[in-house]
Design an enzyme around this catalytic site. Structure first.
Site, mmCIF file in Angstrom:
data_model
loop_
_atom_site.group_PDB
_atom_site.id
_atom_site.type_symbol
_atom_site.label_atom_id
_atom_site.label_comp_id
_atom_site.label_asym_id
_atom_site.label_seq_id
_atom_site.Cartn_x
_atom_site.Cartn_y
_atom_site.Cartn_z
ATOM 1 C CG ASP A 33 -1.388 -4.440 2.516
ATOM 2 O OD1 ASP A 33 -1.071 -5.438 2.718
ATOM 3 O OD2 ASP A 33 -0.030 -3.606 1.927
ATOM 4 C CB THR A 118 -10.314 -2.727 -8.166
ATOM 5 O OG1 THR A 118 -10.528 -3.286 -7.035
ATOM 6 C CG2 THR A 118 -10.192 -3.631 -9.413
#
Length: 390
Positions: A33, A118
């Site tokens: 992100d 993940t």
């Protein structure tokens, strides 16, 4: 290629849409992100995200890609791992489905995914990979789009422990067997002594020649070849060897002619005789097998992870020479057994070698009836081998 797995920084991948595993709230921190925000231009992208507001887990939204090499960023809020008892599997699958649907609505020709959830969200990598593969492959059964799964390094990619161990064991067993065979039978009348004591039983060091009758120790580790092993060796030579090994009637007497094609040594046949009985080409055998199985072209090239244009070249051009991985992919799509696969590859000029990790993985998958091309590609990628398709 419709579906590929690559190691790269997702912010450097060129695709119409880049997927961001986003925070549900309009903010960013570390991980994928944060990397996407910084590469796209954090201030501009954050302003766009604030206009959208909160994103529910399993949902997806779209913004401009700003400075990324893409047209769009699709933001999806992945689930935080909580032991698997809080709808994590369903939520993760929904992330992939919603992103793919948005990419289709935006008429994207390509989309790049990270392995969602993940990182700091802690979703087990092997289970996340299984979900990603399933959702992407089901989408590609109906749609034409290039889908790229981007992993940053090997630690971000993991097969199930049992599968990875089974494949590794298969490779080790077959490579050791091949090395042992080369060590003891390639050009040697006797096995190599294992130590000097054993060597002393073979040789009389005061004489120049071997004894007239070999010592029994010569044969101590030379096991007789089983019928199964002999058949396997013949199979690996390829289908063309049969032409020279079958019994043949004596050739009729012919008058010698200076222009006659020479006899091929040891066959009793002239070169003209052999050339008059050339077998099926790769293309002919492939198309025959497709017809016998009553499969549509679309089904075959999608199951082989090929694009339509490449398959069209193979169908329309009898002289087209496919790459080995393309030929293997088509064998997988047709669910050929090992002998049929070897035969098809031989007609394209290829063989399966016991000294190649790629080839042994393909053999393992065929022998264990693993015909899902995307699952096979996961295995190949895990072992740092080229993946199947165009």
């Amino acid at each position: 290629m419709p579906f590929t797995i690559i190691r790269n920084d997702i912010t450097k991948v060129r695709a119409d849409a880049i997927v961001n595993t986003a925070n549900p709230e309009p903010r960013y921190a570390s991980g994928t992100d944060g990397a996407i925000y910084r590469a796209a231009g954090a201030e501009q992208l954050l302003a766009e995200r604030k206009k959208i507001g909160h994103i529910e887990v399993g949902e997806a939204v779209v913004t401009d890609a700003f400075f990324l090499p893409a047209k769009y960023i699709i933001h999806t809020a992945g689930p935080v791992w909580d032991g698997g008892n809080n709808n994590e599997f369903e939520s993760l699958a929904a992330c992939y489905r919603k992103c793919l649907f948005l990419a289709k609505m935006l008429k994207c020709g390509s989309i790049a995914f990270p392995l969602i959830s993940t990182g700091v969200y802690g979703f087990p990598k092997d289970r996340a990979l299984s979900i990603a593969t399933k959702e992407i492959s089901e989408f590609l059964e109906e749609e034409d789009m290039e889908v790229i799964l981007v992993v940053f390094d090997r630690t971000a990619f993991r097969l199930s422990a049992d599968l990875a161990e089974n494949v590794e064991q298969y490779i080790d067993d077959h490579m050791v067997s091949e090395i042992r065979e080369e060590e003891y039978s390639a050009g040697r009348p006797y096995p190599r002594p294992q130590n000097m004591r054993e060597a002393g039983a073979f040789y009389d060091y005061g004489k120049e020649a071997l004894p007239s009758a070999p010592h029994p120790a010569f044969y101590s580790n030379a096991a007789p070849e089983s019928p199964k092993k002999a058949k396997e060796k013949r199979r690996r030579k390829g289908f063309l060897s049969d032409l020279f090994e079958k019994e043949r009637p004596e050739a009729p007497a012919m008058e010698a002619e200076e222009c006659a094609a020479p006899e091929v040594y040891g066959t009793g046949k002239s070169l003209d005789d052999i050339m008059a009985h050339v077998g099926e080409s790769f293309q002919e055998m492939l198309l025959r097998m497709i017809d016998e199985r009553k499969l549509a072209d679309t089904t075959v090239y999608k199951k082989a992870n090929l694009d339509r244009k490449l398959f069209s070249k193979i169908r329309c051009n009898s002289d087209y020479a496919p790459k080995k991985k393309t030929a293997v992919a088509l064998a997988i799509a047709l669910q050929l057994n090992l002998d049929e696969t070897v035969d098809l590859l031989a007609r394209a000029g290829y063989a399966l070698s016991p000294g190649s990790r790629f080839d042994l993985i393909i053999e393992y998958c065929i022998e264990n009836r693993i015909y899902d091309i995307h699952k096979i590609n996961n295995i190949l990628f895990n072992f740092n081998q080229p993946t199947l398709g165009c």
